[in-house]
Write a protein that holds these residues in place. Structure first.
Motif, mmCIF file in Angstrom:
data_model
loop_
_atom_site.group_PDB
_atom_site.id
_atom_site.type_symbol
_atom_site.label_atom_id
_atom_site.label_comp_id
_atom_site.label_asym_id
_atom_site.label_seq_id
_atom_site.Cartn_x
_atom_site.Cartn_y
_atom_site.Cartn_z
ATOM 1 N N THR A 35 0.954 -1.309 0.198
ATOM 2 C CA THR A 35 0.081 0.107 -0.004
ATOM 3 C C THR A 35 0.863 1.277 0.112
ATOM 4 O OG1 THR A 35 -0.160 0.212 2.211
ATOM 5 C CG2 THR A 35 -1.678 -1.396 1.204
ATOM 6 N N GLN A 36 0.265 2.347 -0.257
ATOM 7 C CA GLN A 36 0.944 3.679 -0.404
ATOM 8 C C GLN A 36 1.491 3.917 1.232
ATOM 9 O OE1 GLN A 36 -1.450 6.375 -3.455
ATOM 10 N NE2 GLN A 36 -1.492 6.772 -1.256
ATOM 11 N N ARG A 37 0.864 3.616 2.158
ATOM 12 C CA ARG A 37 1.175 3.863 3.459
ATOM 13 C C ARG A 37 2.817 3.006 3.664
ATOM 14 N NH1 ARG A 37 -2.733 3.661 8.396
ATOM 15 N NH2 ARG A 37 -3.371 5.663 7.122
ATOM 16 N N ALA A 38 2.578 1.449 3.400
ATOM 17 C CA ALA A 38 3.838 0.735 3.567
ATOM 18 C C ALA A 38 4.863 1.160 2.638
ATOM 19 C CB ALA A 38 3.239 -0.588 3.088
ATOM 20 N N ILE A 39 4.655 1.663 1.563
ATOM 21 C CA ILE A 39 5.882 2.216 0.685
ATOM 22 C C ILE A 39 6.470 3.324 1.394
ATOM 23 C CG2 ILE A 39 6.397 3.216 -1.519
ATOM 24 C CD1 ILE A 39 4.158 1.422 -2.749
ATOM 25 N N ALA A 40 5.509 4.321 1.806
ATOM 26 C CA ALA A 40 6.030 5.453 2.657
ATOM 27 C C ALA A 40 6.948 5.302 3.751
ATOM 28 C CB ALA A 40 4.878 6.301 2.916
ATOM 29 N N THR A 41 6.463 4.061 4.532
ATOM 30 C CA THR A 41 7.454 3.697 5.505
ATOM 31 C C THR A 41 8.868 3.053 5.219
ATOM 32 O OG1 THR A 41 5.243 2.992 6.791
ATOM 33 C CG2 THR A 41 7.342 2.008 7.519
ATOM 34 N N ARG A 42 8.780 2.183 3.929
ATOM 35 C CA ARG A 42 10.073 1.507 3.410
ATOM 36 C C ARG A 42 11.013 2.613 2.965
ATOM 37 N NH1 ARG A 42 9.456 -3.804 1.549
ATOM 38 N NH2 ARG A 42 8.290 -4.815 3.043
ATOM 39 N N LEU A 43 10.354 3.632 2.387
ATOM 40 C CA LEU A 43 11.272 4.766 1.769
ATOM 41 C C LEU A 43 11.598 6.067 2.628
ATOM 42 C CD1 LEU A 43 9.466 5.128 -1.808
ATOM 43 C CD2 LEU A 43 11.565 3.707 -1.302
ATOM 44 N N GLY A 44 10.756 5.904 3.793
ATOM 45 C CA GLY A 44 11.126 7.204 4.692
ATOM 46 C C GLY A 44 10.509 8.128 4.562
ATOM 47 N N LEU A 45 9.513 8.262 3.589
ATOM 48 C CA LEU A 45 8.845 9.427 3.177
ATOM 49 C C LEU A 45 7.441 9.543 3.806
ATOM 50 C CD1 LEU A 45 9.710 9.025 -0.660
ATOM 51 C CD2 LEU A 45 10.709 10.721 1.067
ATOM 52 N N SER A 46 6.924 10.714 3.769
ATOM 53 C CA SER A 46 5.265 10.839 4.201
ATOM 54 C C SER A 46 4.495 10.341 3.195
ATOM 55 C CB SER A 46 5.236 12.390 4.312
ATOM 56 O OG SER A 46 4.983 12.995 3.028
ATOM 57 N N GLU A 47 3.249 9.983 3.676
ATOM 58 C CA GLU A 47 2.460 9.028 2.754
ATOM 59 C C GLU A 47 1.909 10.108 1.684
ATOM 60 O OE1 GLU A 47 -0.972 7.200 5.041
ATOM 61 O OE2 GLU A 47 -1.776 6.559 3.161
ATOM 62 N N ARG A 48 1.768 11.328 2.072
ATOM 63 C CA ARG A 48 1.306 12.416 1.184
ATOM 64 C C ARG A 48 2.247 12.556 0.066
ATOM 65 N NH1 ARG A 48 0.246 18.761 3.226
ATOM 66 N NH2 ARG A 48 0.359 19.815 1.026
ATOM 67 N N THR A 49 3.370 12.652 0.394
ATOM 68 C CA THR A 49 4.785 12.691 -0.745
ATOM 69 C C THR A 49 4.395 11.733 -1.615
ATOM 70 O OG1 THR A 49 5.960 13.989 0.768
ATOM 71 C CG2 THR A 49 6.920 12.962 -1.255
ATOM 72 N N VAL A 50 4.431 10.431 -1.067
ATOM 73 C CA VAL A 50 4.236 9.135 -1.950
ATOM 74 C C VAL A 50 2.997 9.380 -2.797
ATOM 75 C CG1 VAL A 50 4.053 6.686 -1.730
ATOM 76 C CG2 VAL A 50 5.661 7.754 -0.337
ATOM 77 N N ALA A 51 2.029 9.356 -2.119
ATOM 78 C CA ALA A 51 0.795 9.498 -2.542
ATOM 79 C C ALA A 51 0.778 10.286 -4.022
ATOM 80 C CB ALA A 51 -0.596 10.037 -2.173
ATOM 81 N N ALA A 52 1.354 11.638 -3.761
ATOM 82 C CA ALA A 52 1.606 12.671 -5.110
ATOM 83 C C ALA A 52 2.419 12.026 -6.018
ATOM 84 C CB ALA A 52 1.951 13.768 -4.344
ATOM 85 N N GLN A 53 3.553 11.503 -5.533
ATOM 86 C CA GLN A 53 4.372 10.949 -6.545
ATOM 87 C C GLN A 53 3.907 9.812 -7.598
ATOM 88 O OE1 GLN A 53 8.096 9.493 -4.901
ATOM 89 N NE2 GLN A 53 8.980 8.404 -6.724
#
Length: 326
Positions: free
Chosen positions: A278-296
């Motif tokens: 999920t976007q949340r899991a990806i954000a955790t793996r990359l050390g980014l905010s969920e909002r940043t990952v969602a926009a990307q």
């Protein structure tokens, strides 16, 4: 929890109990959960009424009362809320249909410019955005823009892809100047790669400048001096020509860029997408905010025309194995 409004604004789902009502429920439960109305003290009556309204307590005509299993109440309330949600979803298209004739009349009506003032200042951000949206819809030939601040706001990126695609399909030429920070922001770089792939032209200028938009060289939008919340809308031909001349000078000095998403930020993303995270899991793996990952991800889905995150991961992986686009 707030009540869900009906047509007249009335509550169609009861309120959940507040702290005092919950405390009364626990007190009565400790006393077996079967009681008479006189067992409720005067200062507890309002809390008791909440339990009745929520269905957590039942009162018979003989003033005998008992408590109801909260799971039963929760199931009923959830069903009511789902019903209300489905009704609201079904009505979501009603405003567009109801206002269609007015919109058609607005489009066909001849409207004067904002005379007698050829410069109009708007201070409220929502008013600025509404006016800009109107200009974008009416634009026929060209949009020039200067966007300072490096990265574009993450909340805007999901909407930029469809917008630039619509403009290009309408034959509108697009030229934009960013500041250097845009190159290192994954979401902005991904959007720029997508936009330039459609024929937009985006350059970078390592100087300070103000936010500017020009539509068809007839209306210029210049951000307020002290902040970007307000803006001036300029229709005087001489003043608009001055704004365009400034843009052209900056465009010549700006650096052409071969836009691609930064490899260091996008590198692990395809593998994570293919894993079904999920976007949340990806954000955790990359050390980014969920909002940043969602926009990307939103920008990349537009670029690769991907319907699912899994498909996006494979398309990005395949693209990385092929020669870079010019």
């Amino acid at each position: 929890m707030s009540p869900v409004p009906g047509d007249g604004g009335e509550a169609v789902a009861p309120l959940l109990p507040d702290g005092q009502a919950r405390e009364l429920y626990l007190t009565l439960l400790a006393q077996s959960g079967l009681f008479r109305i006189e067992d409720v003290s005067p200062d507890q009556l309002l809390a008791f009424e909440q339990l009745l309204a929520a269905g957590l307590a039942v009162r018979e005509h003989n003033d005998m009362c008992w408590l109801v299993n909260p799971r039963t109440v929760a199931t009923r309330l959830s069903a009511e809320l789902r019903t209300v949600g489905l009704e609201l979803f079904a009505r979501a298209q009603e405003p567009s249909a109801a206002l269609a004739d007015l919109a058609q009349a607005y489009d066909s009506a001849s409207r004067p410019s904002i005379a007698p003032n050829v410069v109009q200042r708007l201070d409220e951000p929502e008013h600025v955005q509404q006016r800009v949206d109107q200009l974008a819809l009416a634009c026929e030939r060209e949009i020039l823009s200067m966007q300072p601040g490096g990265a574009r706001p993450a909340e805007f990126l999901p909407y930029l892809g469809p917008a630039v695609r619509d403009w290009r399909e309408r034959g509108i030429a697009l030229r934009t100047i960013y500041q250097p920070g845009a190159r290192s922001d994954p979401g902005t770089a991904a959007y720029a790669a997508y936009a330039t792939g459609l024929g937009a032209r985006i350059r970078v200028l390592e100087e300070d400048f103000r936010r500017v938009l020009v539509f068809d060289r007839t209306t210029a939008v210049v951000a307020a001096h002290n902040d970007d919340l307000g803006a001036s809308f300029i229709e005087d031909p001489v003043l608009v020509e001055l704004v365009v001349a400034g843009f052209e000078r900056d465009w010549v000095r700006a650096e052409p860029v071969r836009w691609e998403p930064p490899a260091d930020a996008a590198g692990p993303l395809p593998a994570l997408l293919v894993q079904g995270l999920t976007q949340r899991a990806i954000a955790t793996r990359l050390g980014l905010s969920e909002r940043t990952v969602a926009a990307q991800i939103a920008a990349l889905r537009e670029k690769y025309d991907a319907e699912t995150l899994f498909q996006l991961g494979w398309l990005m992986h395949a693209d990385s194995q092929s020669p870079s686009r010019d």
